[in-house]
Write a protein that holds these residues in place. Structure first.
Motif, short mmCIF file in Angstrom:
data_model
loop_
_atom_site.label_atom_id
_atom_site.label_comp_id
_atom_site.label_asym_id
_atom_site.label_seq_id
_atom_site.Cartn_x
_atom_site.Cartn_y
_atom_site.Cartn_z
N ARG A 123 17.68 37.64 51.14
CA ARG A 123 18.52 38.25 52.17
C ARG A 123 19.93 38.49 51.62
O ARG A 123 20.52 39.55 51.85
N ALA A 124 20.47 37.54 50.88
CA ALA A 124 21.81 37.70 50.31
C ALA A 124 21.87 38.90 49.37
O ALA A 124 22.83 39.66 49.39
N VAL A 125 20.82 39.08 48.59
CA VAL A 125 20.78 40.22 47.67
C VAL A 125 20.71 41.54 48.44
O VAL A 125 21.46 42.47 48.17
N ARG A 126 19.83 41.62 49.42
CA ARG A 126 19.72 42.85 50.21
C ARG A 126 21.02 43.15 50.97
O ARG A 126 21.48 44.28 51.00
N TYR A 127 21.60 42.13 51.58
CA TYR A 127 22.85 42.31 52.33
C TYR A 127 23.99 42.70 51.39
O TYR A 127 24.84 43.50 51.76
N ALA A 128 24.02 42.11 50.21
CA ALA A 128 25.08 42.44 49.24
C ALA A 128 25.03 43.91 48.88
O ALA A 128 26.06 44.59 48.83
N ILE A 129 23.85 44.40 48.64
CA ILE A 129 23.69 45.82 48.29
C ILE A 129 24.13 46.70 49.45
O ILE A 129 24.86 47.67 49.26
N GLU A 130 23.71 46.35 50.65
CA GLU A 130 24.07 47.17 51.81
C GLU A 130 25.56 47.11 52.12
O GLU A 130 26.18 48.13 52.41
N ARG A 131 26.17 45.92 52.05
CA ARG A 131 27.61 45.81 52.28
C ARG A 131 28.40 46.60 51.25
O ARG A 131 29.37 47.28 51.57
N HIS A 132 27.95 46.53 50.02
CA HIS A 132 28.63 47.26 48.94
C HIS A 132 28.52 48.77 49.18
O HIS A 132 29.49 49.51 49.00
N ARG A 133 27.35 49.23 49.59
CA ARG A 133 27.15 50.65 49.89
C ARG A 133 28.04 51.09 51.05
O ARG A 133 28.70 52.12 51.00
N MET A 134 28.10 50.25 52.09
CA MET A 134 28.92 50.59 53.26
C MET A 134 30.41 50.61 52.89
O MET A 134 31.14 51.49 53.34
N PHE A 135 30.84 49.68 52.08
CA PHE A 135 32.24 49.63 51.65
C PHE A 135 32.59 50.89 50.85
O PHE A 135 33.65 51.49 51.06
N ALA A 136 31.69 51.31 49.95
CA ALA A 136 31.92 52.52 49.17
C ALA A 136 32.00 53.74 50.09
O ALA A 136 32.83 54.64 49.88
N GLU A 137 31.17 53.77 51.12
CA GLU A 137 31.19 54.88 52.07
C GLU A 137 32.50 54.90 52.87
O GLU A 137 33.10 55.95 53.08
N VAL A 138 32.97 53.74 53.30
CA VAL A 138 34.24 53.65 54.01
C VAL A 138 35.38 54.13 53.12
O VAL A 138 36.27 54.87 53.56
N GLN A 139 35.35 53.74 51.86
CA GLN A 139 36.39 54.18 50.92
C GLN A 139 36.36 55.70 50.75
O GLN A 139 37.40 56.35 50.70
N ARG A 140 35.16 56.27 50.69
CA ARG A 140 35.03 57.72 50.56
C ARG A 140 35.60 58.42 51.79
O ARG A 140 36.35 59.38 51.68
N TYR A 141 35.28 57.91 52.97
CA TYR A 141 35.82 58.48 54.21
C TYR A 141 37.34 58.33 54.27
O TYR A 141 38.04 59.24 54.73
N ALA A 142 37.86 57.21 53.81
CA ALA A 142 39.32 57.01 53.80
C ALA A 142 40.00 58.02 52.88
O ALA A 142 41.06 58.56 53.22
N ARG A 143 39.39 58.29 51.72
CA ARG A 143 39.96 59.31 50.81
C ARG A 143 39.93 60.69 51.47
O ARG A 143 40.90 61.45 51.39
N GLN A 144 38.82 61.01 52.14
CA GLN A 144 38.73 62.30 52.83
C GLN A 144 39.76 62.39 53.94
O GLN A 144 40.37 63.45 54.13
N LEU A 145 39.96 61.32 54.67
CA LEU A 145 40.95 61.30 55.75
C LEU A 145 42.36 61.50 55.19
O LEU A 145 43.16 62.23 55.77
N LYS A 146 42.65 60.88 54.06
CA LYS A 146 43.96 61.03 53.43
C LYS A 146 44.22 62.48 53.03
O LYS A 146 45.31 63.01 53.24
N VAL A 147 43.21 63.13 52.47
CA VAL A 147 43.33 64.53 52.08
C VAL A 147 43.53 65.40 53.32
O VAL A 147 44.39 66.27 53.35
N SER A 148 42.75 65.13 54.36
CA SER A 148 42.86 65.89 55.60
C SER A 148 44.24 65.70 56.23
O SER A 148 44.86 66.66 56.70
N GLU A 149 44.73 64.48 56.23
CA GLU A 149 46.06 64.19 56.78
C GLU A 149 47.15 64.93 56.00
O GLU A 149 48.07 65.49 56.59
#
Length: 186
Positions: A123-149
């Protein structure tokens, strides 16, 4: 890389210098993982970094006490060398301060070998992968928001229209440069 239950196995790099501990982890994945995990074992941080540079791994299980590195520096070196791969600390050290430091530094989990359970590990391995993926996605959205702003700010700043922002009390909170020029004061 997103994995599902029916997809190819999750590729785990186990960086562990204790052959007995490595055998236990591999046996746990074989018993509980039911073919959902492929585990490659290396016994040194330098070898682990070299393997990460060569091949695709979904997650790293990292012991902090290795022949060529020790303590939090082990994690920091690995995460600097392979920032795109989530890391789960798997150590014999029961140390809350070290665990907190590792988690603050970006580790996805901190597991103690003595209390290792197969379901918890998987479970720790699966959750680690998913949390890492979600964090990368949030960072991508934050970069897009910065450009849009920045685009929006440029449009407003360079517009010849009168643009003002008022708060609920009617106080001007923002006035565009053209508004200030037309009104004659800032």
């Amino acid at each position: 890389m997103r994995r599902t239950m029916n997809a190819e196995p999750i590729r785990v790099l186990l960086v562990e210098d204790g052959s007995a501990d490595a055998a236990v982890v591999q046996a746990i994945f074989a018993a509980v993982g039911r073919g959902r995990f492929f585990v490659e074992h290396v016994d040194r941080l330098s070898v682990g970094l070299a393997r990460l540079a060569q091949g695709q791994f979904d997650v790293v299980l990292l012991d902090l006490s290795l022949p060529d590195s020790d303590g939090i520096e082990t994690f920091l070196k690995l995460s600097a060398g392979a920032p795109g791969v989530p890391v789960v600390i798997l150590t014999g050290r029961v140390d809350d301060a070290l665990a907190a430091e590792a988690m603050e530094g970006g580790a996805q989990d901190y597991l103690v070998k003595a209390s290792l359970d197969g379901n918890v590990l998987c479970r720790a391995v699966r959750y680690a992968i998913e949390r890492h993926r979600m964090f990368a996605e949030v960072q991508r959205y934050a970069r897009q928001l910065k450009v849009s702003e920045a685009r929006f700010r440029s449009l407003v700043q360079n517009s010849s229209d009168i643009i003002t922002v008022l708060d609920a009390e009617g106080t001007i909170r923002y006035a565009s440069p053209s508004t200030e020029a037309i009104l004659g004061h800032p």
